[in-house]
Scaffold this motif. Structure first.
Motif, PDB file in Angstrom:
ATOM      1  N   ASP A 182     -58.095  -7.866  -9.666  1.00  0.00           N
ATOM      2  CA  ASP A 182     -58.421  -8.719 -10.806  1.00  0.00           C
ATOM      3  C   ASP A 182     -57.440  -8.561 -11.964  1.00  0.00           C
ATOM      4  OD1 ASP A 182     -60.592  -9.768  -9.461  1.00  0.00           O
ATOM      5  OD2 ASP A 182     -61.993  -8.283 -10.286  1.00  0.00           O
ATOM      6  N   SER A 183     -56.627  -7.516 -11.931  1.00  0.00           N
ATOM      7  CA  SER A 183     -55.685  -7.280 -13.027  1.00  0.00           C
ATOM      8  C   SER A 183     -54.390  -8.071 -12.861  1.00  0.00           C
ATOM      9  CB  SER A 183     -55.348  -5.791 -13.128  1.00  0.00           C
ATOM     10  OG  SER A 183     -54.567  -5.388 -12.019  1.00  0.00           O
ATOM     11  N   VAL A 184     -54.226  -8.716 -11.704  1.00  0.00           N
ATOM     12  CA  VAL A 184     -52.993  -9.443 -11.419  1.00  0.00           C
ATOM     13  C   VAL A 184     -53.124 -10.877 -11.931  1.00  0.00           C
ATOM     14  CG1 VAL A 184     -51.453 -10.256  -9.600  1.00  0.00           C
ATOM     15  CG2 VAL A 184     -52.519  -7.999  -9.420  1.00  0.00           C
ATOM     16  N   ASP A 185     -52.198 -11.275 -12.777  1.00  0.00           N
ATOM     17  CA  ASP A 185     -52.138 -12.646 -13.292  1.00  0.00           C
ATOM     18  C   ASP A 185     -51.321 -13.467 -12.289  1.00  0.00           C
ATOM     19  OD1 ASP A 185     -51.566 -15.034 -14.600  1.00  0.00           O
ATOM     20  OD2 ASP A 185     -51.265 -14.077 -16.541  1.00  0.00           O
ATOM     21  N   ALA A 186     -52.000 -14.234 -11.446  1.00  0.00           N
ATOM     22  CA  ALA A 186     -51.352 -14.965 -10.360  1.00  0.00           C
ATOM     23  C   ALA A 186     -50.314 -15.957 -10.880  1.00  0.00           C
ATOM     24  CB  ALA A 186     -52.396 -15.684  -9.513  1.00  0.00           C
ATOM     25  N   LYS A 187     -50.611 -16.640 -11.958  1.00  0.00           N
ATOM     26  CA  LYS A 187     -49.659 -17.621 -12.517  1.00  0.00           C
ATOM     27  C   LYS A 187     -48.388 -16.925 -13.013  1.00  0.00           C
ATOM     28  CE  LYS A 187     -51.771 -21.568 -12.156  1.00  0.00           C
ATOM     29  NZ  LYS A 187     -51.280 -22.612 -11.295  1.00  0.00           N
ATOM     30  N   LYS A 188     -48.575 -15.806 -13.677  1.00  0.00           N
ATOM     31  CA  LYS A 188     -47.429 -15.051 -14.181  1.00  0.00           C
ATOM     32  C   LYS A 188     -46.588 -14.522 -13.020  1.00  0.00           C
ATOM     33  CE  LYS A 188     -46.346 -11.372 -17.464  1.00  0.00           C
ATOM     34  NZ  LYS A 188     -46.921 -10.392 -18.387  1.00  0.00           N
ATOM     35  N   SER A 218     -32.832  -6.796  -5.524  1.00  0.00           N
ATOM     36  CA  SER A 218     -33.271  -5.933  -6.616  1.00  0.00           C
ATOM     37  C   SER A 218     -34.379  -6.607  -7.415  1.00  0.00           C
ATOM     38  CB  SER A 218     -32.099  -5.605  -7.548  1.00  0.00           C
ATOM     39  OG  SER A 218     -31.122  -4.863  -6.877  1.00  0.00           O
ATOM     40  N   GLY A 219     -34.224  -7.885  -7.664  1.00  0.00           N
ATOM     41  CA  GLY A 219     -35.246  -8.632  -8.401  1.00  0.00           C
ATOM     42  C   GLY A 219     -36.555  -8.681  -7.645  1.00  0.00           C
ATOM     43  N   TYR A 220     -36.481  -8.961  -6.356  1.00  0.00           N
ATOM     44  CA  TYR A 220     -37.704  -9.011  -5.546  1.00  0.00           C
ATOM     45  C   TYR A 220     -38.369  -7.638  -5.481  1.00  0.00           C
ATOM     46  CZ  TYR A 220     -36.344 -13.685  -4.074  1.00  0.00           C
ATOM     47  OH  TYR A 220     -35.997 -15.010  -4.068  1.00  0.00           O
ATOM     48  N   ALA A 221     -37.552  -6.598  -5.376  1.00  0.00           N
ATOM     49  CA  ALA A 221     -38.104  -5.242  -5.344  1.00  0.00           C
ATOM     50  C   ALA A 221     -38.785  -4.910  -6.671  1.00  0.00           C
ATOM     51  CB  ALA A 221     -36.997  -4.224  -5.045  1.00  0.00           C
ATOM     52  N   LEU A 222     -38.222  -5.383  -7.763  1.00  0.00           N
ATOM     53  CA  LEU A 222     -38.819  -5.139  -9.078  1.00  0.00           C
ATOM     54  C   LEU A 222     -40.168  -5.838  -9.205  1.00  0.00           C
ATOM     55  CD1 LEU A 222     -38.442  -3.782 -11.793  1.00  0.00           C
ATOM     56  CD2 LEU A 222     -37.164  -5.781 -12.540  1.00  0.00           C
ATOM     57  N   VAL A 223     -40.244  -7.075  -8.759  1.00  0.00           N
ATOM     58  CA  VAL A 223     -41.519  -7.804  -8.794  1.00  0.00           C
ATOM     59  C   VAL A 223     -42.542  -7.120  -7.886  1.00  0.00           C
ATOM     60  CG1 VAL A 223     -42.674  -9.978  -8.213  1.00  0.00           C
ATOM     61  CG2 VAL A 223     -40.505 -10.024  -9.423  1.00  0.00           C
ATOM     62  N   ALA A 224     -42.123  -6.728  -6.692  1.00  0.00           N
ATOM     63  CA  ALA A 224     -43.040  -6.075  -5.758  1.00  0.00           C
ATOM     64  C   ALA A 224     -43.541  -4.742  -6.305  1.00  0.00           C
ATOM     65  CB  ALA A 224     -42.348  -5.859  -4.410  1.00  0.00           C
ATOM     66  N   PHE A 243     -41.671 -14.801  -9.483  1.00  0.00           N
ATOM     67  CA  PHE A 243     -41.047 -15.040  -8.186  1.00  0.00           C
ATOM     68  C   PHE A 243     -40.144 -16.267  -8.238  1.00  0.00           C
ATOM     69  CE2 PHE A 243     -44.143 -12.266  -5.930  1.00  0.00           C
ATOM     70  CZ  PHE A 243     -43.228 -11.564  -5.168  1.00  0.00           C
ATOM     71  N   LEU A 244     -40.610 -17.338  -8.847  1.00  0.00           N
ATOM     72  CA  LEU A 244     -39.826 -18.570  -8.910  1.00  0.00           C
ATOM     73  C   LEU A 244     -38.585 -18.402  -9.775  1.00  0.00           C
ATOM     74  CD1 LEU A 244     -42.637 -21.268  -9.052  1.00  0.00           C
ATOM     75  CD2 LEU A 244     -41.163 -20.657  -7.121  1.00  0.00           C
ATOM     76  N   SER A 245     -38.625 -17.507 -10.736  1.00  0.00           N
ATOM     77  CA  SER A 245     -37.440 -17.281 -11.569  1.00  0.00           C
ATOM     78  C   SER A 245     -36.299 -16.677 -10.753  1.00  0.00           C
ATOM     79  CB  SER A 245     -37.770 -16.383 -12.763  1.00  0.00           C
ATOM     80  OG  SER A 245     -37.989 -15.058 -12.354  1.00  0.00           O
ATOM     81  N   LEU A 246     -36.623 -16.080  -9.633  1.00  0.00           N
ATOM     82  CA  LEU A 246     -35.607 -15.483  -8.769  1.00  0.00           C
ATOM     83  C   LEU A 246     -35.056 -16.466  -7.736  1.00  0.00           C
ATOM     84  CD1 LEU A 246     -37.339 -12.059  -8.121  1.00  0.00           C
ATOM     85  CD2 LEU A 246     -35.399 -12.513  -9.633  1.00  0.00           C
ATOM     86  N   ALA A 247     -35.715 -17.596  -7.597  1.00  0.00           N
ATOM     87  CA  ALA A 247     -35.298 -18.577  -6.588  1.00  0.00           C
ATOM     88  C   ALA A 247     -34.069 -19.353  -7.018  1.00  0.00           C
ATOM     89  CB  ALA A 247     -36.437 -19.539  -6.297  1.00  0.00           C
TER      90      ALA A 247
END
Length: 86
Positions: free
Chosen positions: A71-77, A52-58, A82-86
């Motif tokens: 360009d609107s995607v903040d790669a660091k954020k 569910s978490g991965y689906a939410l991020v995706a 993603f790492l918060s789900l690991a």
């Protein structure tokens, strides 16, 4: 970013199913079920919540790409999410 109800409907359904399943695991333990059986079911709940978490991020990423382009995607954020789900 906020996602609309239509964007999150499938994710919410999956989470509600996991919520119900967790209740079943709790009942199993309260009724004295075998630990192995309860752990097997708990692992299934954990996997459902993780998915569910991965689906939410995706879904959020797709929303950002559709609204503002790459360009609107903040790669660091995004990495942090993603790492918060690991």
């Amino acid at each position: 970013m906020q996602l609309g109800a239509e964007d999150t409907k499938a994710i919410i359904t999956r989470m509600k199913r996991a919520h119900g399943h967790l209740g079943s695991v709790i009942r199993m333990l309260e009724e004295g079920a075998e630990c192995e059986d309860a752990l097997t079911q708990l692992a299934a709940v954990n996997k459902a919540i993780s998915r569910s978490g991965y689906a939410l991020v995706a879904t959020g990423l797709q929303h950002c790409m559709a609204e503002g382009g790459p360009d609107s995607v903040d790669a660091k954020k995004l990495e942090k999410l993603f790492l918060s789900l690991a």
